[in-house]
Design a protein around this motif. Sequence first.
Motif, mmCIF file in Angstrom:
data_model
loop_
_atom_site.group_PDB
_atom_site.id
_atom_site.type_symbol
_atom_site.label_atom_id
_atom_site.label_comp_id
_atom_site.label_asym_id
_atom_site.label_seq_id
_atom_site.Cartn_x
_atom_site.Cartn_y
_atom_site.Cartn_z
ATOM 1 N N ILE A 1 -6.875 -0.844 -5.788
ATOM 2 C CA ILE A 1 -5.569 -1.483 -5.554
ATOM 3 C C ILE A 1 -5.502 -2.812 -6.297
ATOM 4 O O ILE A 1 -4.518 -3.144 -6.951
ATOM 5 C CB ILE A 1 -5.346 -1.704 -4.036
ATOM 6 C CG1 ILE A 1 -5.298 -0.360 -3.316
ATOM 7 C CG2 ILE A 1 -4.066 -2.481 -3.782
ATOM 8 C CD1 ILE A 1 -5.237 -0.488 -1.801
ATOM 9 N N ASP B 1 -10.118 5.154 -8.337
ATOM 10 C CA ASP B 1 -9.476 5.383 -7.044
ATOM 11 C C ASP B 1 -9.713 6.786 -6.512
ATOM 12 O O ASP B 1 -9.332 7.110 -5.396
ATOM 13 C CB ASP B 1 -7.972 5.094 -7.117
ATOM 14 C CG ASP B 1 -7.250 5.982 -8.108
ATOM 15 O OD1 ASP B 1 -6.029 5.888 -8.171
ATOM 16 O OD2 ASP B 1 -7.918 6.778 -8.821
ATOM 17 N N LEU C 1 1.790 2.052 -3.444
ATOM 18 C CA LEU C 1 0.714 2.062 -4.424
ATOM 19 C C LEU C 1 0.827 3.242 -5.385
ATOM 20 O O LEU C 1 0.714 3.096 -6.605
ATOM 21 C CB LEU C 1 -0.641 2.121 -3.709
ATOM 22 C CG LEU C 1 -1.864 2.235 -4.619
ATOM 23 C CD1 LEU C 1 -1.965 1.008 -5.518
ATOM 24 C CD2 LEU C 1 -3.124 2.405 -3.787
ATOM 25 N N SER D 1 -4.910 -2.337 -9.971
ATOM 26 C CA SER D 1 -3.522 -1.965 -10.256
ATOM 27 C C SER D 1 -2.631 -3.198 -10.335
ATOM 28 O O SER D 1 -1.810 -3.330 -11.249
ATOM 29 C CB SER D 1 -2.994 -1.018 -9.161
ATOM 30 O OG SER D 1 -3.719 0.186 -9.132
ATOM 31 N N ASN E 1 -2.785 -9.586 -2.032
ATOM 32 C CA ASN E 1 -3.311 -8.311 -2.509
ATOM 33 C C ASN E 1 -4.590 -8.442 -3.334
ATOM 34 O O ASN E 1 -5.400 -7.517 -3.362
ATOM 35 C CB ASN E 1 -2.260 -7.585 -3.359
ATOM 36 C CG ASN E 1 -1.030 -7.227 -2.561
ATOM 37 O OD1 ASN E 1 -0.013 -7.894 -2.665
ATOM 38 N ND2 ASN E 1 -1.108 -6.195 -1.749
ATOM 39 N N VAL F 1 0.837 -1.196 0.000
ATOM 40 C CA VAL F 1 0.000 0.000 0.000
ATOM 41 C C VAL F 1 0.879 1.255 0.000
ATOM 42 O O VAL F 1 0.566 2.249 -0.655
ATOM 43 C CB VAL F 1 -0.947 -0.002 1.211
ATOM 44 C CG1 VAL F 1 -1.694 1.319 1.329
ATOM 45 C CG2 VAL F 1 -1.955 -1.149 1.093
#
Length: 586
Positions: free
Chosen positions: A548, A527, A414, A551, A474, A411
């Motif tokens: 996330i 996001d 990110l 991504s 993730n 994170v």
Amino acid sequence: AYEYTLKAEKVCEEGTQKQIPLYDHYFFSILICAEVFKLDSSFHDQAKKIAYKNLKNLKKVQTQMPKNFRSRYLLAKAVIKMNFSPNLKKEISFDFLSVIGVANEDNYLHIEGIACEIYGRFLKDKGIHLDGAHYLKRALGLYERWGANFKVQAIANEISNIQNDDFNKEININSFIEISESLSNERDLEVIFKNILETAITFSNSLKGAIFRRDHNQYFVISNVNNDISHYPQSIIDYAYNSNQIVRIDSIFDLEDFSKDKYFTNNQVRSLLALPLVANGEVESVLYLENSKVDKVFTADKTRILEIISTQMALSIKNAYLFKNLEKLVSERTEELEKKTHQLQISSGEKQTLIRVLCHDLANLLMSSRISFKRLNKKLKELELSDPDITRYLKKIDSSFTNQSHVIDNVRHLELAKEKGFQITLTTVDFLKTLTNSIDTFEQQISTKKINIVINENLNDIEVLSDELCLGVNILNNLISNAIKFTFEGGKISFGLQDDDQEYYYIYIKDSGIGMKDQMVRNMFQDNIHTSTRGTNSEPGSGFGLSIIKSYVNKMNGDISVTSKHKDDFPEESGTTFILKLKKAV
């Protein structure tokens, strides 16, 4: 007793014409025959024959008058099985627990008391001393309410003798590991304290107990009897708290230093133990245990074991408060965030600041928890415990710490992943194995909501090109967490292969939850738009997890899509389906 019961049975059958005294006689006759069967082999066949005959008679009357006789019939049946088929330990335990529940429901104190007494002795004879003592103590309380004073004294003496048996080694460390783990996950600290208290009372043969936590010279009390400090000897609690010393009283003659405490003027105390719960040199709480009927309950060996356990309890309590404080911090920051999102879209700079602050706080908490875990692990090694269940729990906790650390690091990077780009190492990954590991991570949440997990066989032997840890921690963990969060109790989450082509697998993750409105689906992977909502049990969420996921899936040369039906629009077929497009391994 056996000879007289034979004579009584003949007289009853001739004189009462199947009235209630005869049926009551059948019940007690079975108990007597079972005892004779154990004590005198010369009466085996006759006692067994009479017991089964009377059980058959009792079965008939319990069908006619179930409220009056079902508990007697069930207890008689359990006693026969215990004496004539003693190897059926699980069935016997189930039968006795059923009897105790039915007798309690029908408000037959004496039947419930007899059942607890016989079952307590059965457990004790099988070497299960802690549970045996628990049911004997329960029988004692029932006999007290029934007014069977001689029984009360007999059971009290029996419990007193049990506490001198060498069963302290029986203490099951697994239960305390589970308590420590539950403290880390449980949000209601009052419930946690009560679980610790019940365990300590059962192990020590106490009749009363409490846990005291001091805040600004005021005590917070959790007890199995009364939560008011005035109902406890405050002088002893103060001494244990201030001196960090154990206070053990074996009889009323040991109260010299505390005799002025008004509590001992108004209450009879035979045995007492006040144990500081110490973590990192600081007293977190004081565990108070008391027995008003028996002297010398808290032996030196028992106190020593409780002292060892107290270290684990104190560390768990400390960690629980750390988690509670973090939850408060996250709640405050989430509230701040929600206020800002009503005013304007969150800028990139604000997001980066929020991520840094939250990651910093979470990392500090994780480090503190990991230190406590290492100390606990070291303590267990010093005790030379080799129980495979303990090893499994420790590995599971350590793996959880590793996964959490990985999530925090990812994170943190990110924004770097989006703006500057970064590379992940793609290897051949067994998708079903990774999926199974992720599902195991949420074992407790799945069990709590009674969710049915269905994995289609078409996922067998599927290998994808991915980063294994990234795929599991993730991507899958996040998707499964959301599916659990939005699925109703008793619902279903299914996984399977929807389709494939020459280059990609299309794997679905489908839940039977509340579903999403069209607007939320459209904003799902944006996001810069907050799409958070609470789960079916009011579970909170950040609203940024799916951006996330996208991504990371994109970094693996894959993609993710979603379809959903909200319960308001499709009450019979609501739910959400995510499709993961993952590249096939060559």
